[in-house]
Design a protein around this motif. Structure first.
Motif, PDB file in Angstrom:
ATOM      1  N   ILE A 129       8.803 -15.122 -16.867  1.00  0.00           N
ATOM      2  CA  ILE A 129       8.392 -14.010 -17.729  1.00  0.00           C
ATOM      3  C   ILE A 129       6.882 -13.804 -17.649  1.00  0.00           C
ATOM      4  CG2 ILE A 129       8.280 -13.185 -20.119  1.00  0.00           C
ATOM      5  CD1 ILE A 129      10.898 -14.563 -20.641  1.00  0.00           C
ATOM      6  N   GLY A 130       6.121 -14.906 -17.583  1.00  0.00           N
ATOM      7  CA  GLY A 130       4.670 -14.793 -17.476  1.00  0.00           C
ATOM      8  C   GLY A 130       4.238 -14.099 -16.202  1.00  0.00           C
ATOM      9  N   ALA A 131       4.925 -14.401 -15.092  1.00  0.00           N
ATOM     10  CA  ALA A 131       4.584 -13.753 -13.821  1.00  0.00           C
ATOM     11  C   ALA A 131       4.857 -12.251 -13.881  1.00  0.00           C
ATOM     12  CB  ALA A 131       5.385 -14.390 -12.694  1.00  0.00           C
ATOM     13  N   VAL A 132       6.001 -11.887 -14.456  1.00  0.00           N
ATOM     14  CA  VAL A 132       6.333 -10.459 -14.597  1.00  0.00           C
ATOM     15  C   VAL A 132       5.340  -9.776 -15.535  1.00  0.00           C
ATOM     16  CG1 VAL A 132       8.075  -8.827 -15.399  1.00  0.00           C
ATOM     17  CG2 VAL A 132       8.754 -10.831 -14.073  1.00  0.00           C
ATOM     18  N   MET A 133       4.943 -10.484 -16.582  1.00  0.00           N
ATOM     19  CA  MET A 133       3.994  -9.948 -17.556  1.00  0.00           C
ATOM     20  C   MET A 133       2.648  -9.645 -16.885  1.00  0.00           C
ATOM     21  SD  MET A 133       3.412 -11.699 -21.283  1.00  0.00           S
ATOM     22  CE  MET A 133       2.509 -13.088 -20.633  1.00  0.00           C
ATOM     23  N   VAL A 134       2.209 -10.543 -16.024  1.00  0.00           N
ATOM     24  CA  VAL A 134       0.938 -10.344 -15.317  1.00  0.00           C
ATOM     25  C   VAL A 134       1.043  -9.183 -14.336  1.00  0.00           C
ATOM     26  CG1 VAL A 134      -0.658 -11.378 -13.675  1.00  0.00           C
ATOM     27  CG2 VAL A 134       0.163 -12.728 -15.603  1.00  0.00           C
ATOM     28  N   LEU A 135       2.150  -9.124 -13.596  1.00  0.00           N
ATOM     29  CA  LEU A 135       2.310  -8.095 -12.570  1.00  0.00           C
ATOM     30  C   LEU A 135       2.524  -6.705 -13.163  1.00  0.00           C
ATOM     31  CD1 LEU A 135       4.601 -10.025 -10.044  1.00  0.00           C
ATOM     32  CD2 LEU A 135       2.167  -9.510  -9.795  1.00  0.00           C
ATOM     33  N   VAL A 136       3.312  -6.613 -14.233  1.00  0.00           N
ATOM     34  CA  VAL A 136       3.665  -5.305 -14.797  1.00  0.00           C
ATOM     35  C   VAL A 136       2.641  -4.827 -15.810  1.00  0.00           C
ATOM     36  CG1 VAL A 136       5.412  -4.033 -16.109  1.00  0.00           C
ATOM     37  CG2 VAL A 136       6.116  -5.697 -14.379  1.00  0.00           C
ATOM     38  N   LEU A 137       2.228  -5.721 -16.715  1.00  0.00           N
ATOM     39  CA  LEU A 137       1.305  -5.325 -17.782  1.00  0.00           C
ATOM     40  C   LEU A 137      -0.148  -5.611 -17.454  1.00  0.00           C
ATOM     41  CD1 LEU A 137       3.329  -6.560 -20.908  1.00  0.00           C
ATOM     42  CD2 LEU A 137       3.314  -4.285 -19.868  1.00  0.00           C
ATOM     43  N   GLY A 138      -0.385  -6.455 -16.462  1.00  0.00           N
ATOM     44  CA  GLY A 138      -1.755  -6.793 -16.098  1.00  0.00           C
ATOM     45  C   GLY A 138      -2.489  -7.571 -17.165  1.00  0.00           C
ATOM     46  N   THR A 139      -1.767  -8.407 -17.915  1.00  0.00           N
ATOM     47  CA  THR A 139      -2.400  -9.127 -19.021  1.00  0.00           C
ATOM     48  C   THR A 139      -3.289 -10.274 -18.544  1.00  0.00           C
ATOM     49  OG1 THR A 139      -0.383 -10.456 -19.208  1.00  0.00           O
ATOM     50  CG2 THR A 139      -0.605  -8.563 -20.681  1.00  0.00           C
ATOM     51  N   GLY A 140      -2.845 -11.005 -17.532  1.00  0.00           N
ATOM     52  CA  GLY A 140      -3.607 -12.155 -17.078  1.00  0.00           C
ATOM     53  C   GLY A 140      -3.489 -13.313 -18.043  1.00  0.00           C
ATOM     54  N   LEU A 141      -4.289 -14.355 -17.836  1.00  0.00           N
ATOM     55  CA  LEU A 141      -4.309 -15.522 -18.704  1.00  0.00           C
ATOM     56  C   LEU A 141      -5.758 -15.822 -19.077  1.00  0.00           C
ATOM     57  CD1 LEU A 141      -1.727 -17.967 -17.047  1.00  0.00           C
ATOM     58  CD2 LEU A 141      -1.451 -16.687 -19.170  1.00  0.00           C
ATOM     59  N   ALA A 142      -6.073 -15.685 -20.361  1.00  0.00           N
ATOM     60  CA  ALA A 142      -7.430 -15.956 -20.810  1.00  0.00           C
ATOM     61  C   ALA A 142      -7.735 -17.451 -20.775  1.00  0.00           C
ATOM     62  CB  ALA A 142      -7.625 -15.412 -22.230  1.00  0.00           C
ATOM     63  N   HIS A 143      -6.721 -18.273 -21.088  1.00  0.00           N
ATOM     64  CA  HIS A 143      -6.905 -19.731 -21.130  1.00  0.00           C
ATOM     65  C   HIS A 143      -5.672 -20.394 -20.516  1.00  0.00           C
ATOM     66  CE1 HIS A 143     -10.315 -19.047 -23.842  1.00  0.00           C
ATOM     67  NE2 HIS A 143      -9.524 -18.237 -24.533  1.00  0.00           N
ATOM     68  N   PRO A 144      -5.635 -20.567 -19.198  1.00  0.00           N
ATOM     69  CA  PRO A 144      -4.440 -21.090 -18.520  1.00  0.00           C
ATOM     70  C   PRO A 144      -3.981 -22.460 -19.018  1.00  0.00           C
ATOM     71  CG  PRO A 144      -5.980 -20.154 -16.936  1.00  0.00           C
ATOM     72  CD  PRO A 144      -6.698 -20.191 -18.247  1.00  0.00           C
ATOM     73  N   LEU A 145      -4.927 -23.383 -19.241  1.00  0.00           N
ATOM     74  CA  LEU A 145      -4.543 -24.723 -19.687  1.00  0.00           C
ATOM     75  C   LEU A 145      -3.951 -24.691 -21.089  1.00  0.00           C
ATOM     76  CD1 LEU A 145      -7.496 -26.918 -18.338  1.00  0.00           C
ATOM     77  CD2 LEU A 145      -5.217 -26.567 -17.349  1.00  0.00           C
ATOM     78  N   VAL A 146      -4.496 -23.841 -21.939  1.00  0.00           N
ATOM     79  CA  VAL A 146      -3.942 -23.689 -23.289  1.00  0.00           C
ATOM     80  C   VAL A 146      -2.535 -23.111 -23.208  1.00  0.00           C
ATOM     81  CG1 VAL A 146      -4.236 -22.545 -25.531  1.00  0.00           C
ATOM     82  CG2 VAL A 146      -6.234 -23.419 -24.295  1.00  0.00           C
ATOM     83  N   PHE A 147      -2.332 -22.177 -22.282  1.00  0.00           N
ATOM     84  CA  PHE A 147      -1.014 -21.582 -22.085  1.00  0.00           C
ATOM     85  C   PHE A 147       0.002 -22.660 -21.715  1.00  0.00           C
ATOM     86  CE2 PHE A 147       2.187 -19.710 -19.284  1.00  0.00           C
ATOM     87  CZ  PHE A 147       2.642 -18.650 -20.048  1.00  0.00           C
ATOM     88  N   VAL A 148      -0.337 -23.503 -20.752  1.00  0.00           N
ATOM     89  CA  VAL A 148       0.570 -24.578 -20.330  1.00  0.00           C
ATOM     90  C   VAL A 148       0.839 -25.531 -21.486  1.00  0.00           C
ATOM     91  CG1 VAL A 148       0.818 -26.566 -18.804  1.00  0.00           C
ATOM     92  CG2 VAL A 148      -0.110 -24.425 -17.914  1.00  0.00           C
ATOM     93  N   ALA A 149      -0.219 -25.868 -22.245  1.00  0.00           N
ATOM     94  CA  ALA A 149      -0.064 -26.813 -23.347  1.00  0.00           C
ATOM     95  C   ALA A 149       0.885 -26.280 -24.412  1.00  0.00           C
ATOM     96  CB  ALA A 149      -1.434 -27.115 -23.965  1.00  0.00           C
ATOM     97  N   PHE A 150       0.753 -25.018 -24.766  1.00  0.00           N
ATOM     98  CA  PHE A 150       1.617 -24.463 -25.813  1.00  0.00           C
ATOM     99  C   PHE A 150       3.045 -24.259 -25.323  1.00  0.00           C
ATOM    100  CE2 PHE A 150      -2.140 -23.547 -28.371  1.00  0.00           C
ATOM    101  CZ  PHE A 150      -1.639 -23.711 -29.660  1.00  0.00           C
ATOM    102  N   VAL A 151       3.215 -23.902 -24.062  1.00  0.00           N
ATOM    103  CA  VAL A 151       4.577 -23.752 -23.526  1.00  0.00           C
ATOM    104  C   VAL A 151       5.298 -25.098 -23.541  1.00  0.00           C
ATOM    105  CG1 VAL A 151       5.905 -23.321 -21.424  1.00  0.00           C
ATOM    106  CG2 VAL A 151       4.166 -21.691 -22.148  1.00  0.00           C
ATOM    107  N   VAL A 152       4.634 -26.144 -23.052  1.00  0.00           N
ATOM    108  CA  VAL A 152       5.254 -27.467 -23.025  1.00  0.00           C
ATOM    109  C   VAL A 152       5.514 -27.966 -24.444  1.00  0.00           C
ATOM    110  CG1 VAL A 152       4.907 -29.880 -22.372  1.00  0.00           C
ATOM    111  CG2 VAL A 152       4.281 -28.060 -20.782  1.00  0.00           C
TER     112      VAL A 152
END
Length: 261
Positions: A129-152
């Motif tokens: 879903i994150g990959a589709v979100m980046v490709l379609v909405l162009g949101t990107g990731l402001a804090h990639p490590l925080v993203f991984v931490a919260f997903v896990v």
């Protein structure tokens, strides 16, 4: 109690259980991976068409972009819970839970094996879903490590909660009640579709007691760089909640609660 003949940790048994849990959901990947992606896409499309054109920015970002990280995390929450709860409940109903209880697996190893499956499913769903979100909405990731931490962390929290639900429930009706009256309401009332700043004071205070709110808010901060609450506070709150759930699940495995009777 002495050290077991295969060592303090039965790594072979633990890895085998974790692999079984991963194979279980990957065998039906169209349902467990693509299904959540389609559901999230439909939510985004419906809200974008119905509300997007008339709704102003929320917390400084377009409404669809604001909503996307919350939908992603809500999907992770639901799938991680479903993976562990359905695995345990199905094994109990079909009578093959003994295949997990008889091998020389300690309560810690059983807990970690089931959690591994829930975390893996949540992480794969988040990645897709994150990959589709980046490709379609162009949101990107402001804090990639925080993203991984919260997903896990979110997948672990809901995996542990799913283990408890799977142990407690003895039939599918009970599991449906837990999902419909606890998991779904907490997911939808967690700030996925709105900022809690728009809520009345009592509801805002109640939202701060909902761990799902911190998970979704953390995913939004990691993706967009904006949040309703402190990401650090949310992470610590959810981590403590996850540890408490894991301790209870370990105790239930240790006692064989509603598993050996």
């Amino acid at each position: 109690m002495g050290v077991r003949r295969f060592g303090r940790w039965n790594w072979t048994g633990l890895v085998t259980l974790a692999e079984r849990e991963c194979r279980r959901f990957m065998a039906i990947w169209a349902q467990t991976v693509m299904g959540p992606l389609i559901n999230a896409g439909l939510f985004l499309a419906v809200f974008a068409i119905a509300i997007g054109p008339t709704r102003g920015d929320v917390m400084g970002v377009a409404y669809v972009q604001f909503m996307a990280p919350g939908l992603m995390m809500m999907t992770v929450i639901q799938n991680s819970f479903a993976n562990t709860s359905s695995s345990l409940l199905a094994a109990k109903v079909q009578g093959n839970i003994v295949d997990t209880l008889m091998p020389p697996l300690s309560p810690s190893e059983m807990l970690m094996g089931y959690l591994a499956g829930g975390i893996a499913r949540g992480a794969i769903v988040a990645a897709v879903i994150g990959a589709v979100m980046v490709l379609v909405l162009g949101t990107g990731l402001a804090h990639p490590l925080v993203f991984v931490a919260f997903v896990v962390l979110g997948a672990a929290l809901m995996g542990a909660l799913g283990i408890l639900a799977g142990i407690y429930a003895s039939k599918f009706d009970q599991m449906s009640a837990i999902t419909n009256f606890i998991i779904t309401p907490l997911s939808f009332l967690s700030g996925t579709f709105y900022s809690i700043e728009a809520l009345p004071a009592p509801l805002t205070a109640a939202s701060h007691l909902n761990p799902f709110f911190y998970l979704i808010d953390g995913a939004r901060y990691a993706t967009l760089g904006v949040s309703d609450a402190s990401p650090l506070l949310g992470f610590v709150f959810c981590l403590a909640f996850t540890i408490a759930l894991c301790v209870l699940a370990w105790w239930w495995f240790h006692r064989g609660y509603r598993l050996k009777s």
